[in-house]
Scaffold this active site. Structure first.
Site, PDB file in Angstrom:
ATOM      1  N   ASP A 111     -11.846   0.886  13.668  1.00  0.00           N
ATOM      2  CA  ASP A 111     -12.337   0.904  12.288  1.00  0.00           C
ATOM      3  C   ASP A 111     -12.658  -0.511  11.807  1.00  0.00           C
ATOM      4  O   ASP A 111     -12.309  -0.909  10.698  1.00  0.00           O
ATOM      5  CB  ASP A 111     -11.306   1.561  11.360  1.00  0.00           C
ATOM      6  CG  ASP A 111     -11.959   2.145  10.102  1.00  0.00           C
ATOM      7  OD1 ASP A 111     -13.193   2.298  10.097  1.00  0.00           O
ATOM      8  OD2 ASP A 111     -11.235   2.440   9.136  1.00  0.00           O
TER       9      ASP A 111
ATOM     10  N   LYS B 257       0.861  -1.192   0.000  1.00  0.00           N
ATOM     11  CA  LYS B 257       0.000   0.000   0.000  1.00  0.00           C
ATOM     12  C   LYS B 257       0.892   1.235   0.000  1.00  0.00           C
ATOM     13  O   LYS B 257       1.579   1.527   0.978  1.00  0.00           O
ATOM     14  CB  LYS B 257      -0.927   0.008   1.216  1.00  0.00           C
ATOM     15  CG  LYS B 257      -1.851   1.232   1.238  1.00  0.00           C
ATOM     16  CD  LYS B 257      -3.025   1.075   2.189  1.00  0.00           C
ATOM     17  CE  LYS B 257      -2.595   1.127   3.627  1.00  0.00           C
ATOM     18  NZ  LYS B 257      -3.747   1.143   4.554  1.00  0.00           N
TER      19      LYS B 257
END
Length: 618
Positions: A432, A335
């Site tokens: 999250d 990422k």
């Protein structure tokens, strides 16, 4: 038929006995040579033979009688030479014709060894040929664009995030260039060549064997002499079996016995080769395993791993994910973070949290890159992507996993969250938890990912303070948005998990304004009303067993989304409910009964007893 079989068996036995009796004779004739044959620490390492000898693999008499010619192997297969003053070097190559040996520092930083290295080599059999010496000072410095007049050290890595630099007195004039540098050590009488080279080239004058090497023969000490050598053997340019055939032909003249011995030796060689290949396979696996520990990569490494960002896997608000490869068998997902997003807090949270985690239900952080303003995170590659792909897929795509698999996934996620809350040295709050952040491997084992919003706190404390809400709307616990509902704690992750469970049951977002029946717009309340009335959910259910699984996941989810943290179970209790039977679960209180009166400051709101929790400062 029987006698024929017996004769064949007798012939085989006699042949084996001949080979058994003759092979020792050959071994005796070549015992000394076999003991001192050329050896390596690994198949790519330098060959070790006279005047050197390899500790634990060869006898001392195979080398020259001086301690400086003793070599050793590390557990990773590197060849090591020990120089005086406890200086350890890796052997990169040995040139027997020029009688030279090339060594390097194990940490890729020859400069750090220079203060301890006796360049006169008075206690060593080796010599170095260098230019005029000079004095240098080693510094730890941040990268400076004005580098033309500085002598750089040959360190391959960094020390505490800074690059090692070697500076001569003549370049000390510009003090500004050394403002952010920290002095390490002064080095005197060091040739310039050693400052700019990663390797050290040494030579030996005794014993003299280069003439034997030029003739393609072997070299050894003469009998009863201290330093004189002699050449022996045939030129080393034939097939490996040629010498063996000559030895056998000298002992047994008949071709039949020769063939038996060659076959026997070939089988032994094949067996040895098989064991050697197995050992090399283990060593390669261990090297790959070492690469899976969190490592720091440069941006150049990231481009190499991703093949210049060739295969894109996905894109989000904080960066783009690419498929990469560390080795032949190790795939990764890289990422690359957007430089303009945030102040680096998400990157620090991700690396700081995931480097502490080792659990089957948490995605593994393989490494990271923080090269200037370029930042990237390297994870293990999970081929089935996220859970969101399977529970929110459009009708007719055939992505539904089945209720048994959904239950296994739910249980795996719960175990991963419970590990974050109780299994780590410090409690990790994710903040999250949602389908997009649950990744699936090739066996659909769930892995919790994306720790950019995570917070660490002590397990002895019960709550954390927060300056602003964090998370994704629809999964954020009420107390994260308003402290009137209680303090923020690990129960906030429990709430998010409950919302995720209900979305897994419904195969849709919890709030969906596209449904035809307005009573189903807020799915959790619709589920509670149906279960409270004893009605079937009727969602992708074909038999009674599937109905029980759906009921269990729904009830557990409703327990988790209670408005007040004190009313929610811990993740340990959630795991027990998911592992139990659906019929043994009781319905939780209705979390939607007073939603019309839950406005902040409303007269109908009453704070439950026992919700006061200790606060941890951020």
């Amino acid at each position: 038929m029987l006698s024929t079989g017996l004769c064949k068996h007798c012939n085989a036995t006699i042949s084996f006995l001949f080979a058994f009796l003759l092979v020792p004779n050959v071994a005796d004739a070549e015992a000394a040579h076999d003991m001192c044959k050329v050896t390596k620490c690994n198949r790519h390492g330098p060959p070790v033979r006279f005047p050197f000898w390899l500790k634990d693999k060869q006898s001392p008499h195979c080398g020259f009688p001086h301690p400086g010619f003793e070599l050793a192997c590390t557990k990773y297969g590197k060849t090591v030479l020990h120089l005086p003053w406890s200086v350890e070097m890796f052997v990169e190559d040995i040139d027997y014709k020029t009688q030279s040996i090339f060594v390097s520092d194990p940490e890729g930083c020859l400069n750090r060894q220079l203060p301890h290295l006796d360049l006169n080599f008075s206690a060593s059999p080796f010599n170095g040929f260098f230019g005029l010496p000079d004095s240098y000072t080693l510094f730890n410095c941040a990268k400076d664009p004005r580098e033309d007049y500085l002598y750089y050290g040959n360190c391959a890595g960094y020390i505490n995030g800074f690059q090692i630099r070697a500076v001569s007195p003549s370049s000390m004039g510009d003090q500004y260039s050394l403002i952010k540098c920290r002095k390490v050590v002064d080095i005197s009488a060091v040739p310039f060549e050693l400052i700019n080279t990663p390797n050290l080239n040494l030579s030996w004058s005794k014993p003299i064997c280069f003439s034997c090497e030029e003739e393609g023969k072997s070299c050894r000490l003469k009998n009863n002499t201290q330093g004189q050598t002699e050449c022996y053997g045939n030129p080393k340019n034939g097939h490996p079996y040629t010498k063996l055939k000559r030895i056998v032909a000298g002992v047994i003249p008949t071709s039949f016995l020769l063939a038996l011995i060659v076959i026997a030796l070939y089988k032994l060689y094949h067996l040895h080769k098989t064991k050697e290949e197995s050992q090399l396979k283990i060593e390669e696996f261990l090297e790959d395993y070492r690469s899976l520990k969190p490592s720091r990569y440069s941006y150049t490494d990231i481009k190499r791993i991703t093949n210049q960002f060739k295969e894109k896997l996905g894109e989000g608000g904080y960066g783009t994910v690419f498929k990469g490869r560390l080795s032949t068998d190790v795939l990764v997902a890289v990422k690359v973070l957007n430089n303009f997003k945030g102040n680096g807090e998400e990157f620090i949270n991700e690396v700081g949290s995931m480097s502490r985690i080792h659990h089957v239900n948490v995605a593994r952080l393989v490494g990271f890159c923080a090269d200037g303003y370029k930042r990237a995170l390297v994870y293990e590659y999970l081929p089935n992507e996220s859970l969101e792909k399977f529970i929110f897929s459009a009708k007719g795509e055939g992505h539904f996993l089945g209720w048994d698999k959904l239950q296994d996934i739910a249980l795996g996620i719960a175990k991963g969250i419970e590990y974050l809350h109780q299994g780590c040295e410090q409690r990790i709050l994710h903040f999250d938890i949602k389908p997009h952040n649950i990744l699936l491997d090739h066996n659909f084992t769930p892995k919790i990912s994306d720790f950019g919003l995570a917070k660490l706190c002590s397990k002895e404390q019960s709550a954390v303070s927060m300056t602003a809400a964090r998370g994704t709307m629809g999964y954020i616990a009420p107390e994260v948005l308003s402290r009137n509902f209680g303090n923020v704690s690990y129960k906030s992750d429990v709430y998010s998990f409950g919302m995720l469970l209900l979305e897994m049951v419904g195969g849709r977002k919890n709030i969906d304004v596209t449904v035809e029946n307005t009573s189903q717009v807020y799915f959790p309340e619709w589920v509670y009303n149906h279960l409270d009335k004893g009605e079937e959910l009727g969602i992708r259910i074909e038999d009674e067993r599937q109905s029980l699984v759906a009921r269990k996941l729904s009830i557990v989810g409703l327990w988790c989304i209670q408005w007040f943290p004190v009313d929610r179970p811990s993740m340990k209790a959630v795991i027990q409910m998911l592992e139990g039977e659906a019929n043994s679960l009781t319905m939780p209180p209705n979390p939607f009964a007073s939603t019309d009166h839950m406005k902040l400051g409303g007269s109908k709101y009453k704070k439950p007893v026992g919700t006061e929790l200790a606060i941890i400062a951020e």
